[in-house]
Motif scaffolding. Structure first.
Motif, PDB file in Angstrom:
ATOM      1  N   GLY A   5       0.843  -1.122   0.034  1.00 41.53           N
ATOM      2  CA  GLY A   5      -0.008  -0.088  -0.003  1.00 41.53           C
ATOM      3  C   GLY A   5       0.762   1.366  -0.148  1.00 41.53           C
ATOM      4  O   GLY A   5       0.414   2.286  -0.128  1.00 41.53           O
ATOM      5  N   GLY A   6       2.217   1.213   0.048  1.00 41.84           N
ATOM      6  CA  GLY A   6       2.967   2.409   0.133  1.00 41.84           C
ATOM      7  C   GLY A   6       3.346   2.690  -1.280  1.00 41.84           C
ATOM      8  O   GLY A   6       3.079   2.108  -2.095  1.00 41.84           O
ATOM      9  N   SER A   7       4.263   3.608  -1.189  1.00 38.80           N
ATOM     10  CA  SER A   7       4.937   4.353  -2.402  1.00 38.80           C
ATOM     11  C   SER A   7       6.399   4.480  -2.256  1.00 38.80           C
ATOM     12  O   SER A   7       6.923   4.451  -1.346  1.00 38.80           O
ATOM     13  CB  SER A   7       4.096   5.601  -2.523  1.00 38.80           C
ATOM     14  N   LEU A   8       6.886   4.352  -3.698  1.00 37.49           N
ATOM     15  CA  LEU A   8       8.295   4.760  -3.659  1.00 37.49           C
ATOM     16  C   LEU A   8       8.617   5.417  -5.092  1.00 37.49           C
ATOM     17  O   LEU A   8       7.715   5.157  -6.015  1.00 37.49           O
ATOM     18  CB  LEU A   8       9.113   3.432  -3.882  1.00 37.49           C
ATOM     19  N   ARG A   9       9.529   6.124  -5.206  1.00 38.31           N
ATOM     20  CA  ARG A   9       9.831   6.954  -6.479  1.00 38.31           C
ATOM     21  C   ARG A   9      11.174   6.341  -6.735  1.00 38.31           C
ATOM     22  O   ARG A   9      12.223   6.812  -6.281  1.00 38.31           O
ATOM     23  CB  ARG A   9       9.789   8.315  -6.301  1.00 38.31           C
TER      24      ARG A   9
END
Length: 120
Positions: A15-19
């Motif tokens: 459910g998290g994010s990374l770039r």
């Protein structure tokens, strides 16, 4: 010749994010179409996203459509949202001339990859 270096990978909960970022050096970066691919342990390398040299055309794998966004300016980026455990892989950026492709073997230049791990 163009040299590519990925960064931004890491460990994130589902459910998290990374770039992810991909920095390029060598020949003018702006003349190359770019792509992101990934490879999980025991699996083949698979297409994730690609973008034209102008940034006006993008392509996505069905598995990431609506969750990942590819973009570019002086570098290449992959914004990854709503991450799932099945997104766990080493992510590679790649360059080719002239236009983007979803086939990894059509790319002539590759970075060494950055690990993305999504925990459940």
């Amino acid at each position: 010749q163009v040299q590519l270096v990925e960064s931004g990978g890491g460990l994130v909960q589902a459910g998290g994010s990374l770039r992810l970022s991909c920095a390029a050096s060598g020949r003018p970066f702006s003349t190359y179409a770019m792509g992101w691919f990934r490879q999980a342990p025991g699996k083949d390398r698979e297409f994730v996203a690609a973008i034209s040299w102008r940034g006006s055309t993008t392509y996505y794998a069905d598995s990431v459509k609506g969750r990942f966004t590819i973009s570019r300016d002086n570098a290449l980026y992959l914004q990854m949202n709503s991450l799932k455990p099945e997104d766990t892989a080493v992510y590679y950026c790649a360059a080719r001339f002239p236009g983007p492709s979803t086939d990894w073997d059509e790319y002539g230049y590759w970075g060494k990859g950055t690990q993305v791990t999504v925990s459940s």
